[in-house]
Design a protein around this motif. Structure first.
Motif, PDB file in Angstrom:
ATOM      1  N   GLY A 202       0.806  -1.210   0.000  1.00  0.00           N
ATOM      2  CA  GLY A 202       0.000   0.000   0.000  1.00  0.00           C
ATOM      3  C   GLY A 202       0.841   1.263   0.000  1.00  0.00           C
ATOM      4  N   LYS A 203       0.522   2.178   0.895  1.00  0.00           N
ATOM      5  CA  LYS A 203       1.262   3.438   0.980  1.00  0.00           C
ATOM      6  C   LYS A 203       2.590   3.282   1.715  1.00  0.00           C
ATOM      7  N   GLY A 204       2.849   2.089   2.246  1.00  0.00           N
ATOM      8  CA  GLY A 204       4.171   1.803   2.802  1.00  0.00           C
ATOM      9  C   GLY A 204       4.354   2.103   4.273  1.00  0.00           C
ATOM     10  N   TYR A 205       3.274   2.350   5.016  1.00  0.00           N
ATOM     11  CA  TYR A 205       3.425   2.682   6.435  1.00  0.00           C
ATOM     12  C   TYR A 205       4.238   1.615   7.175  1.00  0.00           C
ATOM     13  N   LEU A 206       3.780   0.352   7.058  1.00  0.00           N
ATOM     14  CA  LEU A 206       4.439  -0.718   7.802  1.00  0.00           C
ATOM     15  C   LEU A 206       5.781  -1.091   7.175  1.00  0.00           C
ATOM     16  N   THR A 207       5.902  -0.941   5.860  1.00  0.00           N
ATOM     17  CA  THR A 207       7.162  -1.256   5.184  1.00  0.00           C
ATOM     18  C   THR A 207       8.259  -0.300   5.642  1.00  0.00           C
ATOM     19  N   GLN A 223      17.394  -5.559   3.914  1.00  0.00           N
ATOM     20  CA  GLN A 223      16.924  -5.316   2.556  1.00  0.00           C
ATOM     21  C   GLN A 223      15.412  -5.553   2.573  1.00  0.00           C
ATOM     22  N   VAL A 224      14.645  -4.479   2.536  1.00  0.00           N
ATOM     23  CA  VAL A 224      13.193  -4.564   2.680  1.00  0.00           C
ATOM     24  C   VAL A 224      12.542  -4.192   1.347  1.00  0.00           C
ATOM     25  N   THR A 225      11.662  -5.068   0.858  1.00  0.00           N
ATOM     26  CA  THR A 225      10.972  -4.844  -0.410  1.00  0.00           C
ATOM     27  C   THR A 225       9.474  -4.795  -0.183  1.00  0.00           C
ATOM     28  N   GLY A 226       8.844  -3.709  -0.599  1.00  0.00           N
ATOM     29  CA  GLY A 226       7.397  -3.613  -0.576  1.00  0.00           C
ATOM     30  C   GLY A 226       6.852  -3.987  -1.945  1.00  0.00           C
ATOM     31  N   VAL A 227       5.834  -4.829  -1.984  1.00  0.00           N
ATOM     32  CA  VAL A 227       5.238  -5.281  -3.245  1.00  0.00           C
ATOM     33  C   VAL A 227       3.797  -4.795  -3.285  1.00  0.00           C
ATOM     34  N   GLU A 228       3.435  -4.043  -4.325  1.00  0.00           N
ATOM     35  CA  GLU A 228       2.117  -3.411  -4.402  1.00  0.00           C
ATOM     36  C   GLU A 228       1.645  -3.398  -5.859  1.00  0.00           C
ATOM     37  N   LEU A 229       0.354  -3.685  -6.067  1.00  0.00           N
ATOM     38  CA  LEU A 229      -0.216  -3.745  -7.416  1.00  0.00           C
ATOM     39  C   LEU A 229      -0.381  -2.367  -8.058  1.00  0.00           C
ATOM     40  N   ARG A 230      -0.627  -1.334  -7.266  1.00  0.00           N
ATOM     41  CA  ARG A 230      -0.922  -0.011  -7.812  1.00  0.00           C
ATOM     42  C   ARG A 230       0.361   0.745  -8.146  1.00  0.00           C
ATOM     43  N   PRO A 231       0.591   1.021  -9.433  1.00  0.00           N
ATOM     44  CA  PRO A 231       1.838   1.698  -9.838  1.00  0.00           C
ATOM     45  C   PRO A 231       2.031   3.048  -9.173  1.00  0.00           C
ATOM     46  N   ASP A 232       0.938   3.792  -8.944  1.00  0.00           N
ATOM     47  CA  ASP A 232       1.096   5.120  -8.338  1.00  0.00           C
ATOM     48  C   ASP A 232       1.620   5.014  -6.913  1.00  0.00           C
ATOM     49  N   MET A 233       1.198   3.972  -6.173  1.00  0.00           N
ATOM     50  CA  MET A 233       1.702   3.778  -4.818  1.00  0.00           C
ATOM     51  C   MET A 233       3.178   3.375  -4.831  1.00  0.00           C
ATOM     52  N   VAL A 234       3.534   2.529  -5.793  1.00  0.00           N
ATOM     53  CA  VAL A 234       4.936   2.112  -5.914  1.00  0.00           C
ATOM     54  C   VAL A 234       5.821   3.321  -6.201  1.00  0.00           C
ATOM     55  N   GLU A 235       5.387   4.164  -7.118  1.00  0.00           N
ATOM     56  CA  GLU A 235       6.160   5.365  -7.461  1.00  0.00           C
ATOM     57  C   GLU A 235       6.268   6.298  -6.262  1.00  0.00           C
ATOM     58  N   LEU A 236       5.163   6.503  -5.559  1.00  0.00           N
ATOM     59  CA  LEU A 236       5.154   7.385  -4.391  1.00  0.00           C
ATOM     60  C   LEU A 236       6.124   6.878  -3.326  1.00  0.00           C
TER      61      LEU A 236
END
Length: 407
Positions: A202-207, A223-236
């Motif tokens: 998501g918006k990465g709070y917990l990440t 090395q922490v990787t967040g995986v999210e379906l929404r491209p706008d969230m990934v970019e943000l």
């Protein structure tokens, strides 16, 4: 603060640790002592967690012996603590964590009995010694002053909590608290970066919180990787990670079926819908993750298969009860499959999360010595037969990879 290089397998590492424990007790700077990776004769004992308390005005250490199904508390005068620690290390426990005013000191014993001592970065300010009674202030694992909280809109420009984000702030701290306990007992190397995958970030709070806690609170490389379906969230989130200078934190576009890491130590999946939770758990097991943290959401697969035993039909004729039964059965089987794959698993209420009433956590920590699973697999088969369940997604995935024995 960065971690100092591990002390080179010094033969006196154990003596150094015990001396530091003596000094922390004498100076009244000890905040917590954790003994983990139990190797003693009592197979049900997992770890001992000790904290200072005052009993009739006298300082003691309250020791919680955490077993698989119960906790036993023992209060010990401070003078008796060093002898007990010397007796238990390494005969009964292979890991020890000492938290004092300067941070954390970790003592680790290899399988061959070689000791390693490591000092981690400073922790958040220790609770004052005077607060050893029952009315101490609730511990926070992260400080509101952390820059990522301001950047993500949890705090304002002055570092004060924004009222509308109070629930999110509680969620972040509870999540880190759960992770802290899991980390203390997980069989993880201290000399390699921790690899973490957070699916549905998501918006990465917990990440961000996980990365910040590991690197800044514990001083561990990660090395922490967040995986999210929404491209706008990934970019943000990638922009924020770059702007805030969070090395080792990145975000990828995809989900648990398209982003498959080769190896990870920690797998997180909060609110993965229906069988996506099964795919996430399967990924964690396949990658031999030491810690798996899931908060399931939606339970659609088993409900059409359910054939309620005649005795339960009057109770389960109501849709609400049938849904609750399907949820309980789905997550119970997930927990049992994790147990069968060598994990110690707990299912508990996590916290009321923002925008949803789903608050269940499935937490699995890899066992140092996996237990035989033949009897457990037989009981799983009986449970499935009782409810006429023919297929469970997680079981199908595990058997396809040979992670569970074939029928």
């Amino acid at each position: 603060m960065s971690v100092t290089a591990p002390t080179a397998a010094a033969p006196d590492a154990r003596s150094q640790f015990l001396a530091l424990l003596d000094r922390a007790l004498a100076d009244n700077t000890l905040s917590k002592l954790v003994l983990a990776r139990h190797v003693g004769s009592d197979a049900s004992l997992q770890r001992i967690i000790a904290k200072p308390v005052l009993i009739k005005g006298q300082p003691h250490l309250s020791l919680v012996y955490r077993h698989q199904t119960r906790d036993i508390t023992r209060n010990l005068p401070l003078a008796d603590v060093p002898a007990l620690a010397a007796e238990l290390l390494p005969a009964a426990f292979r890991n020890a964590h000492l938290f004092d005013a300067d941070g954390e000191v970790q003592l680790t014993f290899s399988k061959k009995g070689k000791a390693m001592l490591q000092r981690h970065g400073a922790q958040a300010p220790r609770e004052a010694a005077a607060s050893t009674g029952h009315d101490r202030e609730k511990k926070r694992h992260l400080e509101l002053s952390r820059p990522f909280l301001r950047d993500l809109g949890v705090t304002d420009a002055q570092g004060a909590l924004i009222p509308s984000m109070s629930r999110k702030w509680k969620q972040i701290n509870k999540f880190i608290e759960v992770f802290e306990h899991a980390l203390a007992s997980a069989p993880l190397p201290v000399d390699r970066p921790l690899r973490v995958a957070d699916f549905g970030s998501g918006k990465g709070y917990l990440t961000f919180a996980m990365h910040d806690y590991l690197r800044n609170s514990l001083g561990r490389e990660a090395q922490v990787t967040g995986v999210e379906l929404r491209p706008d969230m990934v970019e943000l989130c990638n922009a924020a990670a770059s702007r805030l200078q969070h090395p080792g934190l990145r975000f990828e576009c995809g989900d648990v079926r398209t982003v498959v890491p080769d190896a990870i130590e920690v797998m997180i999946a909060l609110h993965a819908c229906d069988v996506a939770t099964d795919y996430a758990i399967h990924t964690g097991i396949r990658c031999q993750a030491a810690i798996i943290m899931c908060s399931p959401c939606c339970h659609k697969q088993l409900r059409p298969q359910l054939r309620s035993p005649e005795l339960l039909q009057p109770m389960l004729q109501y849709g609400l009860h049938q849904g609750q039964q399907a949820e309980m059965l789905t997550d119970s089987l997930r927990a049992l499959y994790l147990e069968a794959c060598g994990y110690e698993t707990k299912v508990f209420e996590f916290i009321s999360l923002e925008h949803t009433s789903k608050n269940k956590m499935v937490l699995a920590v890899k066992r140092e010595r996996p237990l035989p699973n033949h009897e457990l697999l037989a009981r799983i088969a009986q449970l499935k037969a009782f409810y006429s369940i023919t297929e469970h997604c997680l079981e199908t995935l595990l058997r396809a990879d040979g992670l569970l024995p074939a029928h």
